[in-house]
Enzyme design. Structure first.
Site, short mmCIF file in Angstrom:
data_model
loop_
_atom_site.label_atom_id
_atom_site.label_comp_id
_atom_site.label_asym_id
_atom_site.label_seq_id
_atom_site.Cartn_x
_atom_site.Cartn_y
_atom_site.Cartn_z
CB ALA A 137 -0.92 -0.02 1.22
CG ASN A 138 -0.04 4.66 -1.77
OD1 ASN A 138 -0.79 5.49 -1.30
ND2 ASN A 138 -0.32 3.99 -2.88
NE ARG A 139 4.81 7.11 4.69
CZ ARG A 139 4.93 6.38 5.81
NH1 ARG A 139 3.90 6.28 6.64
NH2 ARG A 139 6.06 5.77 6.09
#
Ligand code: CTP
Ligand code: CA
Length: 227
Positions: free
Chosen positions: A33-35
């Site tokens: 995932a990412n932020r």
């Protein structure tokens, strides 16, 4: 129609927006995932709805509520996001605010991976489809105006110009995601990059960036129609 919409309005327009991160499965319980929080994309969807548009929001996994008056389609992976976007076309305006994972795991395991044996699991990655470039390069049914975002930590304007050309979009909203916690934060400093030049806005709450962007785009659509 007989009634001209008010200046700045998106009445009668279909606006398609992507927002949030994507999750790329490693196995049934793990993912890459990412932020991204989805705050900026969701705020744009809300602002477009407030401007009278019919809005389709294709959202990756976020903790935000669905914006009121917006048809929200929930997806997890980049490939699911592309399919949902293509199913939602045609659109007058498309805004790609999602932080799409650039890579996915080549062969996601169908069962939970176990650490028995002590060997480290090899993860081989493959590139995801570029949703923005795919839509902007459609020979048929390209949205009338296509907006991309560019998240950069350095050379923000130069990299945005490269993305504008490579992806075939009409406008890049470039933001500096280095340092100060833009990703997941409440404020954003953006540069609007087109072939004609760069317009830099002051640091603003993401809701304010959204409403200004929607007003800007409504003017562009009106000008394109008039011209
Ligand atoms: N984008 C997309 N599909 C992808 C990757 C990016 O639709 N698979 C869109 C994003 O929603 C954004 C724009 O492309 O509007 C730019 O995303 P960004 O991550 O900044 O650029 P990339 O082309 O992925 O390049 P890099 O991450 O290497 O800088
Ligand atoms: Ca990327």
């Amino acid at each position: 129609g007989d009634h001209a919409p008010a200046a700045g309005s998106l009445a009668g327009k279909h606006v398609l927006i992507t927002s949030g991160p994507t999750h790329e499965p490693i196995d049934p319980v793990r993912y890459i995932a990412n932020r991204s929080s989805g705050k900026q994309g969701h705020a744009i969807a809300a602002a477009a709805a407030a401007a009278g548009a019919r809005v389709t929001l294709v959202s990756g996994p976020v903790t935000l509520p669905d914006p009121a008056g917006v048809e929200t389609i929930h997806v997890e992976s980049a490939r699911q996001m592309l399919a949902a976007v293509e199913a939602a076309l045609p659109a007058d305006l498309a805004i790609f605010a999602a932080a799409v994972a650039d890579w996915r795991v080549a062969d996601a395991a169908s069962e939970k991976m176990k650490k028995d044996g002590g060997a480290l699991p090899p993860l081989s990655l493959v590139e995801n489809p570029d949703i923005l470039a795919t839509v902007a390069h459609r020979p048929n049914g390209r949205p009338g105006f296509v907006v991309g975002f560019a998240a950069e930590t350095q050379h923000v304007i130069d990299y945005a110009r490269v993305k504008l050309a490579k992806k075939g979009c009409d406008l890049i909203v470039a933001n500096d995601v280095g340092g100060t916690g833009v990703m997941g934060g409440d404020a954003n400093t953006v540069h609007l990059v087109t072939v004609d030049g760069v317009e830099t806005w002051p640091t603003l709450p993401k809701e304010e960036v959204a409403s200004r962007l929607v007003a800007h785009l409504a003017q562009k659509l009106a000008a394109a129609k008039a011209g």
